[in-house]
Design a protein around this motif. Structure first.
Motif, PDB file in Angstrom:
ATOM      1  N   SER A  38     -21.423  28.515 -59.158  1.00  0.00           N
ATOM      2  CA  SER A  38     -21.064  27.004 -58.973  1.00  0.00           C
ATOM      3  C   SER A  38     -21.507  26.366 -59.726  1.00  0.00           C
ATOM      4  O   SER A  38     -22.639  26.349 -60.136  1.00  0.00           O
ATOM      5  CB  SER A  38     -20.910  26.893 -57.674  1.00  0.00           C
ATOM      6  OG  SER A  38     -22.418  26.529 -57.182  1.00  0.00           O
ATOM      7  N   HIS A  39     -20.757  25.116 -60.063  1.00  0.00           N
ATOM      8  CA  HIS A  39     -21.212  23.992 -60.445  1.00  0.00           C
ATOM      9  C   HIS A  39     -22.135  23.157 -59.311  1.00  0.00           C
ATOM     10  O   HIS A  39     -21.934  23.363 -58.429  1.00  0.00           O
ATOM     11  CB  HIS A  39     -20.282  23.133 -61.048  1.00  0.00           C
ATOM     12  CG  HIS A  39     -20.611  21.893 -61.851  1.00  0.00           C
ATOM     13  ND1 HIS A  39     -20.569  22.291 -63.299  1.00  0.00           N
ATOM     14  CD2 HIS A  39     -20.885  20.743 -61.778  1.00  0.00           C
ATOM     15  CE1 HIS A  39     -21.019  21.165 -63.895  1.00  0.00           C
ATOM     16  NE2 HIS A  39     -21.132  20.159 -63.107  1.00  0.00           N
ATOM     17  N   ASP A  41     -23.632  20.831 -56.850  1.00  0.00           N
ATOM     18  CA  ASP A  41     -22.799  19.995 -55.962  1.00  0.00           C
ATOM     19  C   ASP A  41     -21.756  20.622 -55.270  1.00  0.00           C
ATOM     20  O   ASP A  41     -21.266  20.076 -54.370  1.00  0.00           O
ATOM     21  CB  ASP A  41     -22.589  18.616 -56.287  1.00  0.00           C
ATOM     22  CG  ASP A  41     -23.751  17.779 -56.056  1.00  0.00           C
ATOM     23  OD1 ASP A  41     -24.889  18.220 -55.296  1.00  0.00           O
ATOM     24  OD2 ASP A  41     -23.605  16.622 -56.231  1.00  0.00           O
ATOM     25  N   ALA A  42     -21.143  21.776 -55.611  1.00  0.00           N
ATOM     26  CA  ALA A  42     -19.967  22.472 -55.302  1.00  0.00           C
ATOM     27  C   ALA A  42     -20.308  22.741 -53.678  1.00  0.00           C
ATOM     28  O   ALA A  42     -19.344  23.072 -53.123  1.00  0.00           O
ATOM     29  CB  ALA A  42     -19.707  23.605 -56.064  1.00  0.00           C
ATOM     30  N   GLY A  43     -21.628  22.855 -53.512  1.00  0.00           N
ATOM     31  CA  GLY A  43     -21.852  23.504 -52.011  1.00  0.00           C
ATOM     32  C   GLY A  43     -22.632  24.891 -52.027  1.00  0.00           C
ATOM     33  O   GLY A  43     -22.624  25.539 -50.951  1.00  0.00           O
ATOM     34  N   LYS A  44     -23.226  25.494 -53.050  1.00  0.00           N
ATOM     35  CA  LYS A  44     -24.105  26.636 -52.886  1.00  0.00           C
ATOM     36  C   LYS A  44     -25.241  26.704 -51.875  1.00  0.00           C
ATOM     37  O   LYS A  44     -24.846  27.644 -51.134  1.00  0.00           O
ATOM     38  CB  LYS A  44     -24.636  27.189 -54.403  1.00  0.00           C
ATOM     39  CG  LYS A  44     -25.016  28.408 -54.526  1.00  0.00           C
ATOM     40  CD  LYS A  44     -25.727  28.812 -55.795  1.00  0.00           C
ATOM     41  CE  LYS A  44     -26.592  27.833 -56.278  1.00  0.00           C
ATOM     42  NZ  LYS A  44     -27.871  28.272 -56.672  1.00  0.00           N
ATOM     43  N   THR A  45     -25.891  25.695 -51.853  1.00  0.00           N
ATOM     44  CA  THR A  45     -26.779  25.825 -50.923  1.00  0.00           C
ATOM     45  C   THR A  45     -26.415  25.745 -49.457  1.00  0.00           C
ATOM     46  O   THR A  45     -26.895  26.381 -48.545  1.00  0.00           O
ATOM     47  CB  THR A  45     -27.925  24.415 -51.100  1.00  0.00           C
ATOM     48  OG1 THR A  45     -28.063  24.371 -52.441  1.00  0.00           O
ATOM     49  CG2 THR A  45     -29.248  24.636 -50.372  1.00  0.00           C
ATOM     50  N   THR A  46     -25.297  24.917 -49.216  1.00  0.00           N
ATOM     51  CA  THR A  46     -24.787  24.875 -47.965  1.00  0.00           C
ATOM     52  C   THR A  46     -24.010  26.214 -47.544  1.00  0.00           C
ATOM     53  O   THR A  46     -24.279  26.825 -46.473  1.00  0.00           O
ATOM     54  CB  THR A  46     -23.741  23.838 -48.001  1.00  0.00           C
ATOM     55  OG1 THR A  46     -24.244  22.694 -48.374  1.00  0.00           O
ATOM     56  CG2 THR A  46     -23.301  23.412 -46.591  1.00  0.00           C
ATOM     57  N   ARG A  71     -34.126  17.813 -56.250  1.00  0.00           N
ATOM     58  CA  ARG A  71     -33.139  17.727 -57.160  1.00  0.00           C
ATOM     59  C   ARG A  71     -33.151  16.351 -57.840  1.00  0.00           C
ATOM     60  O   ARG A  71     -32.671  16.278 -58.955  1.00  0.00           O
ATOM     61  CB  ARG A  71     -31.923  17.634 -56.134  1.00  0.00           C
ATOM     62  CG  ARG A  71     -30.581  17.633 -57.029  1.00  0.00           C
ATOM     63  CD  ARG A  71     -29.327  17.501 -56.305  1.00  0.00           C
ATOM     64  NE  ARG A  71     -28.961  18.496 -55.591  1.00  0.00           N
ATOM     65  CZ  ARG A  71     -27.952  18.374 -54.710  1.00  0.00           C
ATOM     66  NH1 ARG A  71     -27.190  17.406 -54.688  1.00  0.00           N
ATOM     67  NH2 ARG A  71     -27.732  19.553 -53.727  1.00  0.00           N
ATOM     68  N   ASN A 160     -14.133  24.836 -51.496  1.00  0.00           N
ATOM     69  CA  ASN A 160     -14.860  24.180 -50.671  1.00  0.00           C
ATOM     70  C   ASN A 160     -14.673  22.526 -50.433  1.00  0.00           C
ATOM     71  O   ASN A 160     -13.940  22.179 -51.223  1.00  0.00           O
ATOM     72  CB  ASN A 160     -16.358  24.465 -51.024  1.00  0.00           C
ATOM     73  CG  ASN A 160     -17.394  23.731 -49.853  1.00  0.00           C
ATOM     74  OD1 ASN A 160     -17.090  23.831 -48.713  1.00  0.00           O
ATOM     75  ND2 ASN A 160     -18.510  23.272 -50.317  1.00  0.00           N
ATOM     76  N   LYS A 161     -14.943  22.082 -49.306  1.00  0.00           N
ATOM     77  CA  LYS A 161     -14.895  20.911 -49.218  1.00  0.00           C
ATOM     78  C   LYS A 161     -13.444  20.385 -48.594  1.00  0.00           C
ATOM     79  O   LYS A 161     -13.210  19.126 -49.084  1.00  0.00           O
ATOM     80  CB  LYS A 161     -15.624  19.903 -50.230  1.00  0.00           C
ATOM     81  CG  LYS A 161     -17.004  20.353 -50.510  1.00  0.00           C
ATOM     82  CD  LYS A 161     -17.454  19.103 -51.327  1.00  0.00           C
ATOM     83  CE  LYS A 161     -18.717  19.499 -51.961  1.00  0.00           C
ATOM     84  NZ  LYS A 161     -19.426  18.579 -52.469  1.00  0.00           N
ATOM     85  N   ASP A 163     -12.344  19.400 -46.035  1.00  0.00           N
ATOM     86  CA  ASP A 163     -12.439  18.264 -44.839  1.00  0.00           C
ATOM     87  C   ASP A 163     -12.389  16.955 -45.764  1.00  0.00           C
ATOM     88  O   ASP A 163     -12.634  15.898 -45.002  1.00  0.00           O
ATOM     89  CB  ASP A 163     -13.759  18.190 -44.228  1.00  0.00           C
ATOM     90  CG  ASP A 163     -14.839  18.326 -45.067  1.00  0.00           C
ATOM     91  OD1 ASP A 163     -15.054  18.995 -46.042  1.00  0.00           O
ATOM     92  OD2 ASP A 163     -15.906  17.507 -44.676  1.00  0.00           O
ATOM     93  N   ARG A 164     -12.437  17.117 -47.165  1.00  0.00           N
ATOM     94  CA  ARG A 164     -12.371  15.734 -48.041  1.00  0.00           C
ATOM     95  C   ARG A 164     -10.848  15.594 -48.572  1.00  0.00           C
ATOM     96  O   ARG A 164     -10.224  16.654 -48.517  1.00  0.00           O
ATOM     97  CB  ARG A 164     -13.288  15.702 -49.035  1.00  0.00           C
ATOM     98  CG  ARG A 164     -14.697  15.532 -48.556  1.00  0.00           C
ATOM     99  CD  ARG A 164     -15.573  15.178 -49.671  1.00  0.00           C
ATOM    100  NE  ARG A 164     -16.985  14.938 -49.156  1.00  0.00           N
ATOM    101  CZ  ARG A 164     -18.072  14.871 -49.914  1.00  0.00           C
ATOM    102  NH1 ARG A 164     -17.785  15.022 -51.123  1.00  0.00           N
ATOM    103  NH2 ARG A 164     -19.316  14.843 -49.517  1.00  0.00           N
ATOM    104  N   SER A 275     -14.650  24.775 -45.546  1.00  0.00           N
ATOM    105  CA  SER A 275     -15.479  23.628 -45.530  1.00  0.00           C
ATOM    106  C   SER A 275     -16.875  24.035 -45.084  1.00  0.00           C
ATOM    107  O   SER A 275     -17.144  24.496 -43.994  1.00  0.00           O
ATOM    108  CB  SER A 275     -14.817  22.530 -44.597  1.00  0.00           C
ATOM    109  OG  SER A 275     -15.934  21.599 -44.629  1.00  0.00           O
ATOM    110  N   ALA A 276     -17.787  24.496 -45.918  1.00  0.00           N
ATOM    111  CA  ALA A 276     -19.056  25.170 -45.773  1.00  0.00           C
ATOM    112  C   ALA A 276     -19.739  24.181 -44.826  1.00  0.00           C
ATOM    113  O   ALA A 276     -20.507  24.879 -44.084  1.00  0.00           O
ATOM    114  CB  ALA A 276     -19.572  25.222 -47.000  1.00  0.00           C
TER     115      ALA A 276
END
Ligand code: G4P
Length: 548
Positions: A38-39, A41-46, A71, A160-161, A163-164, A275-276
């Motif tokens: 992923s790029h 901030d796309a949510g890999k850690t989450t 970070r 992902n995301k 919910d936004r 939504s992770a």
């Protein structure tokens, strides 16, 4: 089959080391080894955290987050140094889920983006691509996907995301197809987005998964409503359901139906929306990984293809990580098991130096406990502590001479020339760079016609890492300066005369040898590279090279 596993394990411990082909086959079948691409901030850690949460490997969200504090320290190597201790542990996370053993390999994708990221992908059997649905396909997604393509790695996609406020879902699929050149097969479809995100419709199961803001709990479940025509849905959200029906019709008509073979061939990616951060849609991803993603695959070696179920142990090193203690220069070599069974204390052959080594001290990666795992099978990763005698690409076996192929070095995108303040330290500089080069921390080029050494990297942070480690571990205060070089290509040519002529005719520091003795052309611009290629049609210019 799960029920007799403990019995089997204890019988094995008591009796002998021999392991039946059937047991190996069973262990291979239940393994999945993958990485998340992923790029930033796309949510890999989450996503990583939620996957671990679902599997029960961790109890509470927040455990994987530690890394994030680093970070903001983009250019602060000391921060990264601090993180290194945990980064060995989080490089590979092994957990069990529904009778499967899952190995999740971390692909550093942030500012510490480097060649490691690329090479980790050579050790996985499939990848999970996370995309920020508000942003769509981003730069590093493209780079990483291109690496996956080299081995036709199967890819699952998670939008992902939701919910936004996001982009239009159809438009997102279109972008993936056109920019990443891979067919999309939506498996779930979102109902609304942002404040009006209601859930997803599972196109294969004809079920609606209702969205609710997630909690940090592991056992969270979401309500499922069966059937898109279920009157309950029309009652619950009359507006959205009409829209959904229209879209589903459109999706069925306009996009590809899921095709397992096309996915396994790396030609099609099943797409999930969710939504992770809310845990939503994560279980579906994990289930797809178990059901569809390939078990450890056969690996090519120079002499033959090695099947994962073969009884003799074999594997290769895809990453080297220097350990925390600079005084000892300990390194951990990450080895992917390709066949057979590895057992602590066994003797394996280090094929490049043709020597037997006994491996009693080995690092394993169960995410849920600090316990050392005693055995490993194809698809698993083991960490071998060493003092520098292991390199990226090294192969190990129980005796058979086989060198695994396909562990690439990538042509660097960034270059620096290196000078030292104290000329008396030249020997240490060379030694340090040699070792850091072997470790894969940076690529080192020595110009044929003399001049400063040139360092190459795929991420600029690599230079900072190298400067700091040269100082701390080798006592060398090096100065890195910009160069006119903008790209590098490795050169091969069967015609020795042409090669010698080429070497003679190009003045300056544009022809160089790398740490492994391969010739490379260092171009000053894209135009310069193209001209050189046109002038020397007998030569082949490679953007990657393999371990030699
Ligand atoms: P990365 O490892 O790919 O870089 O991404 P990470 O998981 O760190 O997520 C980046 C940010 O996106 C985080 O915000 C995270 O909480 C948020 N995020 C992840 N998944 C979702 C989602 O499903 N919905 C929403 N709304 N946000 C999500 P953060 O903690 O605020 O970090 P930052 O923005 O302060 O950097």
């Amino acid at each position: 089959p799960g029920a007799d596993a403990p019995e089997l394990a204890s019988a094995q411990a008591e009796t002998t080391r021999t392991v039946s082909a059937a047991q190996i086959a069973r262990e291979v079948t239940r393994r999945r080894t993958f990485g998340i691409i992923s790029h930033p901030d796309a949510g890999k850690t989450t996503l990583t955290e939620k996957l671990l949460l679902f599997s029960g490997a961790i109890q509470l969200a927040g455990t994987v987050k530690g890394r994030k504090s680093g970070r903001h320290a983009t250019s602060d190597w000391m921060e990264i140094e601090k993180q290194r201790g945990i980064s060995v542990a989080s490089s590979v996370m092994q957990f069990e889920y529904r009778d499967h053993v899952v190995n999740l390999l971390d692909t550093p994708g942030h500012q510490d983006f480097s060649e490691d990221t690329y090479r980790v992908l050579t050790a996985v059997d499939s990848a999970l691509m996370a995309i920020d649905a508000a942003k769509g396909v981003e730069e590093q997604t493209i780079k990483l996907l291109n690496v996956c393509r080299m081995r036709n790695t199967p890819i699952l996609t998670f939008m992902n995301k939701m919910d936004r406020e996001t982009r239009d879902p159809l438009e997102l699929l279109d972008e993936v197809e056109s920019v990443l050149q891979i067919e999309c097969a939506p498996v779930t479809w979102p109902i609304g987005m942002g404040k009006t995100f209601r859930g997803v419709y599972h196109l294969l199961r004809d079920e609606i998964l209702l969205f609710a803001p997630g909690s940090e709990r592991a056992d969270q479940t979401f309500e499922v409503v069966k059937g898109i025509d279920n009157p309950r849905l029309a009652e619950m959200f009359p507006l959205e359901i009409e829209q959904l029906k229209m879209e589903v019709e459109l999706v069925h008509g306009a996009s590809h139906a899921f095709d397992l073979d096309a996915y396994l061939a790396g030609k099609q990616t099943p797409v999930f929306f969710g939504s992770a951060i809310n845990n939503f849609g994560v279980r579906e991803i994990l289930d797809a990984l178990l059901e569809w993603a390939p078990a450890p695959r056969p690996r090519d070696a120079t002499v033959r293809t090695v099947e994962p179920q073969e009884t003799p142990f074999s594997g290769f090193v895809f990453k080297i990580q220097a350990n925390m203690d600079p005084a000892h220069r300990d390194r951990i070599a990450f080895l992917r098991v390709c066949s057979g069974r590895f057992e602590r204390g066994m003797k394996i052959k280090h094929l490049r130096i043709n020597r037997d080594i006994r491996v009693s001290n080995v690092v394993t990666f169960m995410a849920s406990s600090r316990e050392q795992v005693e055995e490993a099978f194809a698809g698993d990763i083991i960490g071998l502590p060493n003092h520098g005698n292991m390199q990226i690409g090294d192969s190990f076996s129980e005796g058979e001479m086989l060198q695994f192929t396909g562990i690439p070095y990538f042509a660097p995108d960034f270059f620096r020339s290196v000078r030292i303040r104290n000329p008396l330290k030249i020997k240490q500089l060379h030694k340090g760079l040699q070792q850091l080069g072997e470790e894969g921390a940076v690529q080192v080029f020595k110009p044929v016609h003399g001049g400063d050494l040139i360092l190459g990297a795929v991420g600029v942070l690599q230079f900072e890492v190298v400067a700091s480690r040269l100082l701390n571990e080798y006592g060398v205060d090096a100065v890195f300066e910009g160069t006119s070089i903008s790209s590098a290509r490795w050169i091969t040519c069967d015609d020795k005369k042409a090669l010698a002529e080429f070497e003679k005719s190009i003045a300056g520091n544009n022809i160089a040898f790398d740490a492994a003795g391969n010739m490379a052309y260092l171009a000053t611009s894209g135009v310069n590279l193209r001209h050189t290629q046109e002038r020397w049609p007998q030569l082949t210019f490679h953007a990657t090279r393999e371990h030699s």
